[in-house]
Design a protein around this motif. Sequence first.
Motif, PDB file in Angstrom:
ATOM      1  N   PHE A   1       0.816  -1.276   0.051  1.00 45.46           N
ATOM      2  CA  PHE A   1       0.126  -0.020   0.078  1.00 45.46           C
ATOM      3  C   PHE A   1       0.887   1.178   0.123  1.00 45.46           C
ATOM      4  CE2 PHE A   1      -4.514  -1.231   0.562  1.00 45.46           C
ATOM      5  CZ  PHE A   1      -4.283  -2.788   0.873  1.00 45.46           C
ATOM      6  N   SER A   2       0.509   2.298  -0.834  1.00 48.87           N
ATOM      7  CA  SER A   2       1.351   3.469  -0.834  1.00 48.87           C
ATOM      8  C   SER A   2       0.970   4.220   0.503  1.00 48.87           C
ATOM      9  CB  SER A   2       0.925   4.350  -1.966  1.00 48.87           C
ATOM     10  OG  SER A   2      -0.457   4.624  -1.776  1.00 48.87           O
ATOM     11  N   PRO A   3       1.724   5.126   0.905  1.00 48.89           N
ATOM     12  CA  PRO A   3       1.846   5.635   2.465  1.00 48.89           C
ATOM     13  C   PRO A   3       0.541   6.481   2.434  1.00 48.89           C
ATOM     14  CG  PRO A   3       3.984   5.791   1.412  1.00 48.89           C
ATOM     15  CD  PRO A   3       3.440   5.075   0.384  1.00 48.89           C
ATOM     16  N   GLU A   4       0.206   7.154   1.004  1.00 41.06           N
ATOM     17  CA  GLU A   4      -0.929   8.030   1.250  1.00 41.06           C
ATOM     18  C   GLU A   4      -2.372   7.257   1.456  1.00 41.06           C
ATOM     19  OE1 GLU A   4       1.173   7.831  -1.534  1.00 41.06           O
ATOM     20  OE2 GLU A   4       2.342   9.072  -0.667  1.00 41.06           O
ATOM     21  N   SER A   5      -2.303   5.977   1.331  1.00 41.59           N
ATOM     22  CA  SER A   5      -3.479   5.252   1.696  1.00 41.59           C
ATOM     23  C   SER A   5      -3.798   4.990   3.025  1.00 41.59           C
ATOM     24  CB  SER A   5      -3.396   3.629   1.036  1.00 41.59           C
ATOM     25  OG  SER A   5      -2.786   3.647  -0.193  1.00 41.59           O
ATOM     26  N   LEU A   6      -3.125   5.580   4.042  1.00 42.77           N
ATOM     27  CA  LEU A   6      -3.309   5.341   5.591  1.00 42.77           C
ATOM     28  C   LEU A   6      -4.764   6.183   5.786  1.00 42.77           C
ATOM     29  CD1 LEU A   6      -2.389   5.008   8.394  1.00 42.77           C
ATOM     30  CD2 LEU A   6      -1.158   7.076   8.469  1.00 42.77           C
ATOM     31  N   THR A   7      -4.858   7.293   5.215  1.00 36.81           N
ATOM     32  CA  THR A   7      -6.157   8.013   5.575  1.00 36.81           C
ATOM     33  C   THR A   7      -7.266   7.299   5.451  1.00 36.81           C
ATOM     34  OG1 THR A   7      -4.849  10.171   5.095  1.00 36.81           O
ATOM     35  CG2 THR A   7      -7.217  10.443   5.298  1.00 36.81           C
ATOM     36  N   PRO A   8      -7.559   6.749   3.945  1.00 41.12           N
ATOM     37  CA  PRO A   8      -8.758   6.153   3.900  1.00 41.12           C
ATOM     38  C   PRO A   8      -8.710   4.625   4.558  1.00 41.12           C
ATOM     39  CG  PRO A   8      -7.495   6.160   1.796  1.00 41.12           C
ATOM     40  CD  PRO A   8      -6.971   7.081   2.691  1.00 41.12           C
ATOM     41  N   LEU A   9      -7.618   4.065   4.909  1.00 46.46           N
ATOM     42  CA  LEU A   9      -7.390   2.995   5.688  1.00 46.46           C
ATOM     43  C   LEU A   9      -8.259   3.138   7.001  1.00 46.46           C
ATOM     44  CD1 LEU A   9      -4.342   1.352   4.422  1.00 46.46           C
ATOM     45  CD2 LEU A   9      -6.377   0.163   4.093  1.00 46.46           C
ATOM     46  N   MET A  10      -7.541   4.298   7.599  1.00 39.41           N
ATOM     47  CA  MET A  10      -7.902   4.660   9.043  1.00 39.41           C
ATOM     48  C   MET A  10      -9.480   4.810   9.375  1.00 39.41           C
ATOM     49  SD  MET A  10      -5.251   4.525  10.966  1.00 39.41           S
ATOM     50  CE  MET A  10      -5.612   5.321  12.673  1.00 39.41           C
ATOM     51  N   GLN A  11     -10.149   5.273   7.890  1.00 40.07           N
ATOM     52  CA  GLN A  11     -11.492   5.652   8.028  1.00 40.07           C
ATOM     53  C   GLN A  11     -12.226   4.458   8.189  1.00 40.07           C
ATOM     54  OE1 GLN A  11     -11.575   8.039   4.721  1.00 40.07           O
ATOM     55  NE2 GLN A  11     -11.208   9.784   5.685  1.00 40.07           N
ATOM     56  N   ILE A  12     -11.801   3.149   7.580  1.00 43.03           N
ATOM     57  CA  ILE A  12     -12.632   1.888   7.643  1.00 43.03           C
ATOM     58  C   ILE A  12     -11.855   0.861   8.495  1.00 43.03           C
ATOM     59  CG2 ILE A  12     -13.444   2.247   4.919  1.00 43.03           C
ATOM     60  CD1 ILE A  12     -11.224   0.301   4.413  1.00 43.03           C
ATOM     61  N   ALA A  13     -10.967   1.445   9.327  1.00 45.24           N
ATOM     62  CA  ALA A  13     -10.292   0.579  10.279  1.00 45.24           C
ATOM     63  C   ALA A  13     -11.104  -0.229  11.245  1.00 45.24           C
ATOM     64  CB  ALA A  13      -9.308   1.450  11.066  1.00 45.24           C
ATOM     65  N   ASP A  14     -12.057   0.394  12.040  1.00 48.00           N
ATOM     66  CA  ASP A  14     -12.922  -0.172  13.019  1.00 48.00           C
ATOM     67  C   ASP A  14     -14.005  -0.653  12.520  1.00 48.00           C
ATOM     68  OD1 ASP A  14     -11.244   0.661  15.186  1.00 48.00           O
ATOM     69  OD2 ASP A  14     -12.353   2.596  15.550  1.00 48.00           O
ATOM     70  N   ASP A  15     -14.496  -0.336  11.591  1.00 47.76           N
ATOM     71  CA  ASP A  15     -15.762  -0.907  11.021  1.00 47.76           C
ATOM     72  C   ASP A  15     -15.519  -2.128  10.077  1.00 47.76           C
ATOM     73  OD1 ASP A  15     -17.243   0.910  12.510  1.00 47.76           O
ATOM     74  OD2 ASP A  15     -17.598   2.115  10.788  1.00 47.76           O
ATOM     75  N   VAL A  16     -14.535  -2.031   9.349  1.00 45.85           N
ATOM     76  CA  VAL A  16     -14.116  -3.224   8.090  1.00 45.85           C
ATOM     77  C   VAL A  16     -13.081  -3.916   8.536  1.00 45.85           C
ATOM     78  CG1 VAL A  16     -13.799  -3.386   5.924  1.00 45.85           C
ATOM     79  CG2 VAL A  16     -15.344  -1.449   6.560  1.00 45.85           C
ATOM     80  N   ILE A  17     -11.941  -3.161   8.781  1.00 48.75           N
ATOM     81  CA  ILE A  17     -10.489  -3.961   8.797  1.00 48.75           C
ATOM     82  C   ILE A  17     -10.541  -4.735  10.184  1.00 48.75           C
ATOM     83  CG2 ILE A  17      -8.203  -4.004   8.763  1.00 48.75           C
ATOM     84  CD1 ILE A  17      -8.295  -1.430   7.426  1.00 48.75           C
ATOM     85  N   PHE A  18     -10.906  -4.417  11.227  1.00 48.44           N
ATOM     86  CA  PHE A  18     -10.740  -5.105  12.395  1.00 48.44           C
ATOM     87  C   PHE A  18     -12.070  -5.653  12.918  1.00 48.44           C
ATOM     88  CE2 PHE A  18      -7.241  -1.736  13.041  1.00 48.44           C
ATOM     89  CZ  PHE A  18      -6.279  -2.400  12.400  1.00 48.44           C
ATOM     90  N   ARG A  19     -13.083  -5.699  12.081  1.00 47.02           N
ATOM     91  CA  ARG A  19     -14.298  -6.306  12.186  1.00 47.02           C
ATOM     92  C   ARG A  19     -14.588  -7.728  11.368  1.00 47.02           C
ATOM     93  NH1 ARG A  19     -19.918  -3.033  12.243  1.00 47.02           N
ATOM     94  NH2 ARG A  19     -18.584  -2.392  14.239  1.00 47.02           N
ATOM     95  N   ASP A  20     -14.367  -8.601  12.315  1.00 45.12           N
ATOM     96  CA  ASP A  20     -14.455 -10.131  11.628  1.00 45.12           C
ATOM     97  C   ASP A  20     -15.067 -11.221  12.588  1.00 45.12           C
ATOM     98  OD1 ASP A  20     -12.232 -10.150  13.279  1.00 45.12           O
ATOM     99  OD2 ASP A  20     -10.867  -9.583  11.809  1.00 45.12           O
TER     100      ASP A  20
END
Length: 355
Positions: A336-355
Amino acid sequence: MVSSPFLLPFALLLSFSLLFILPFNQSQFSFFADLQDLALFHTATLQLQNSHAAATAGAVSSISRLGISSNPKPKIAFLFLTNSDLSFAPLWERFFLGHELRYNIYIHADPTVQLTPPGGVFDGRFVPARKTLRASPTLISAARRLLARAVIDDPLNLYFALVSQHCIPIHSFDFMYSFLFKNSITSLRSFSSKSSYKSYIEILSDEPNLYERYAARGPTAMLPEVSFEQFRVGSQFFILTRNHAVLVVKERTLWKKFELPCLGEEPCYPEEHYFPTLLSMEDPEGCSHYTLTRVNWTGCWDGHPHLYSPEEVSPDLIHMLRMSNSSYSYFFARKFSPESLTPLMQIADDVIFRD
Ligand SMILES: *[C@@H]1O[C@H](CO)[C@@H](O)[C@H](O)[C@H]1NC(C)=O
Ligand SMILES: *[C@@H]1O[C@H](CO)[C@@H](O)[C@H](O)[C@H]1NC(C)=O
């Protein structure tokens, strides 16, 4: 192989003397640095002559010294191998949040690059490092240095996950922890009884240019230690059990071959061969043969995988990246490019860490 306890201090003394007697040059510098690695690996090996017993007994006694009651939790050691800023530190920070007693972090950063210190849980987690170069054995050395430091540092480190600055987690910490320790850690001793715990490392033998990679140092350079039939390829990123981490740190014979320079840059990549070849020779049943780190090679021919941009980040992408062709789910994804951090943080709790 250092077989005598006196040999290593002697070798170190000798290297010091040589530094004064002979004019200082690059090869002596690397000779001296190699000895430092040797000393580190030797220490790790000595501490772990009996890795199972040492891990279990050591863990229990160090915990009781701290006055913490019995049944300490096994840990995952996260090994960050980087030559640039840890741009995704805030995402990892959120990943680790609330799991303080179940992980450790170790960072090997190329000392010739000026990094912005990531702070937070990464603060003070840097290990003594040396320069790393793409397509060279320096990446193997760096990974072994990380493994050795993590093995020595905490007997509770039972799994060792190697990641890069371009990797992101695509599942929660709990998901990974339960998968690795099978939901049911009753005691550390149960981990020592081998068999059911394996390493997650890709080991492939059917890649089209495998022979060119085998012959990269000359057609017979790997013989007799590694025949072409034994030569394997796999992703540079892996998750090893403690047994395998110790095996890698102790290893000398194959390393002597894989540290030889290639005749040209293409097709070299020793770090994609050393670990899969070694583990496939030593303990094939103890390995998954697949990786838990998703990477997208579609349409890439220059040795660099697809680099995700901020526009590509979405809940769908995360769900897609998790899916494998088998029953397991990927844990990490790159690059992932460093600039992807912002959109990744926006979906962190609801998507990335939800399983
Ligand atoms: C992989 O990368 C290609 C571009 O190289 C892109 O078109 C495709 O959508 C990517 N696949 C996934 C699963 O992200
Ligand atoms: C699954 O298999 C297909 C066909 O072999 C391949 O194109 C695809 O990249 C694979 N996907 C993953 C996630 O490995």
